[in-house]
Design a protein around this motif. Sequence first.
Motif, short mmCIF file in Angstrom:
data_model
loop_
_atom_site.label_atom_id
_atom_site.label_comp_id
_atom_site.label_asym_id
_atom_site.label_seq_id
_atom_site.Cartn_x
_atom_site.Cartn_y
_atom_site.Cartn_z
N THR A 11 1.30 -1.16 0.19
CA THR A 11 -0.30 0.01 0.07
C THR A 11 0.89 1.05 -0.25
N GLN A 12 0.24 2.37 -0.43
CA GLN A 12 1.06 3.31 -0.38
C GLN A 12 0.02 4.68 -0.36
N SER A 13 0.42 5.86 -0.08
CA SER A 13 -0.89 6.71 0.38
C SER A 13 -0.20 8.60 -0.89
N LEU A 14 0.88 8.31 -1.52
CA LEU A 14 1.16 9.52 -2.33
C LEU A 14 2.00 8.25 -3.49
N GLN A 15 1.83 8.91 -4.79
CA GLN A 15 2.58 8.56 -5.43
C GLN A 15 3.46 9.88 -6.51
N ALA A 16 5.04 9.89 -6.17
CA ALA A 16 5.65 10.81 -6.91
C ALA A 16 6.69 9.75 -8.10
N HIS A 17 6.85 10.85 -8.66
CA HIS A 17 7.25 10.78 -10.55
C HIS A 17 7.94 11.96 -10.25
N PHE A 18 9.25 11.69 -11.85
CA PHE A 18 9.64 12.65 -12.32
C PHE A 18 9.04 12.90 -13.68
N VAL A 19 8.59 13.68 -14.55
CA VAL A 19 8.82 14.26 -16.01
C VAL A 19 9.55 14.62 -16.17
N THR A 20 10.28 14.25 -17.88
CA THR A 20 11.25 15.16 -18.64
C THR A 20 10.89 15.42 -19.63
N LEU A 21 11.31 16.42 -19.84
CA LEU A 21 10.71 17.44 -21.23
C LEU A 21 12.49 17.42 -22.21
N ALA A 22 12.16 17.13 -23.65
CA ALA A 22 13.30 17.74 -24.00
C ALA A 22 13.35 18.77 -24.60
N PRO A 23 14.05 19.80 -25.16
CA PRO A 23 14.14 20.93 -25.87
C PRO A 23 12.99 20.99 -26.43
N GLY A 24 11.34 21.65 -26.29
CA GLY A 24 10.87 21.77 -27.49
C GLY A 24 9.75 21.10 -27.04
N ALA A 25 10.26 20.08 -26.00
CA ALA A 25 8.79 18.88 -26.15
C ALA A 25 7.71 19.26 -25.52
N ARG A 26 6.61 18.27 -25.82
CA ARG A 26 5.74 18.12 -24.90
C ARG A 26 5.16 16.71 -24.77
N ASP A 27 4.72 16.01 -23.91
CA ASP A 27 4.05 15.23 -23.54
C ASP A 27 2.50 15.17 -24.12
N LYS A 28 2.13 13.90 -24.22
CA LYS A 28 0.93 13.75 -24.59
C LYS A 28 0.15 13.93 -23.67
N GLY A 29 -1.27 15.14 -24.43
CA GLY A 29 -1.57 14.84 -23.72
C GLY A 29 -2.99 13.43 -23.35
N HIS A 30 -3.52 14.25 -21.98
CA HIS A 30 -4.14 12.46 -21.06
C HIS A 30 -4.29 13.18 -19.68
N GLY A 31 -5.57 12.39 -19.02
CA GLY A 31 -5.99 12.61 -18.25
C GLY A 31 -6.41 11.88 -16.70
N HIS A 32 -7.24 11.94 -16.10
CA HIS A 32 -6.78 11.15 -15.00
C HIS A 32 -7.77 12.05 -13.88
N GLN A 33 -8.58 11.68 -13.04
CA GLN A 33 -10.24 12.05 -11.93
C GLN A 33 -9.57 12.35 -10.98
N ASN A 34 -7.51 12.13 -10.12
CA ASN A 34 -6.97 12.49 -9.31
C ASN A 34 -6.32 13.73 -9.69
N GLU A 35 -6.52 14.42 -8.38
CA GLU A 35 -5.79 15.94 -8.52
C GLU A 35 -3.80 15.63 -9.26
N ALA A 36 -3.26 16.63 -9.39
CA ALA A 36 -1.78 16.79 -9.54
C ALA A 36 -1.10 17.67 -9.13
N PHE A 37 0.07 17.30 -8.24
CA PHE A 37 0.79 18.78 -7.92
C PHE A 37 1.98 18.26 -8.51
N PHE A 38 2.99 19.58 -8.78
CA PHE A 38 4.10 19.40 -9.35
C PHE A 38 4.51 20.73 -9.10
N TYR A 39 6.43 20.80 -8.91
CA TYR A 39 6.87 21.70 -8.80
C TYR A 39 8.25 21.22 -9.68
N ILE A 40 8.57 22.59 -10.84
CA ILE A 40 9.39 23.02 -11.08
C ILE A 40 10.78 22.72 -10.91
#
Length: 184
Positions: A11-40
């Motif tokens: 079990t866990q109560s928090l999920q954490a991961h990194f997102v990296t984007l190459a210069p000029g890139a974007r990730d795939k559009g997506h959606g999820h029911q949970n909210e997300a917090f991120f720090y640049i």
Amino acid sequence: IISPVNEPFITQSLQAHFVTLAPGARDKGHGHQNEAFFYILEGRGFDMHDGVRYDWEKGDAVAVHNDSVHWHNNEDPDRGVVILVMKAKPLWLFLGLHQQGPLGAAPSADDDRWGPPVEWPVIRDPEDLRLKKIIKPNDTPWQTTPHGRVRLLADPSVPLRVKAIDVQLQEIAAGGRSGRQWQV
């Protein structure tokens, strides 16, 4: 355990991961029911949330509200982006709110097991709609507390549109330690 992947009986109560984007890139559009917090951590760019643009840069805290169709964009043609993402996603999964996926994820037209799409009404608290989606470093000052020097990024006192987790930055000098804290 922050991210136990697919191991059973963990079990866990928090999920954490990194997102990296190459210069000029974007990730795939997506959606999820949970909210997300991120720090640049590095770079500058913008997010699109339900068709609204939110610009961010290193040191910003960003809220992605629940049930938002969104994607992250690196605006810099020369430098990459590094984002630390935190979610209380296990709580949403426990509650059966697991719908998420990339844009365009839909059954094929020849699959007769599915009915036509249904538009679901979304009810949002008007107060939530007034909360910020981006917190800049000057929006929440550093404070000296019994636990050391901290800067609040997400908690009930911060006007950021995040409800499920509290986040703070904390400075700990080399060889130092934080104050003690007991918490259930």
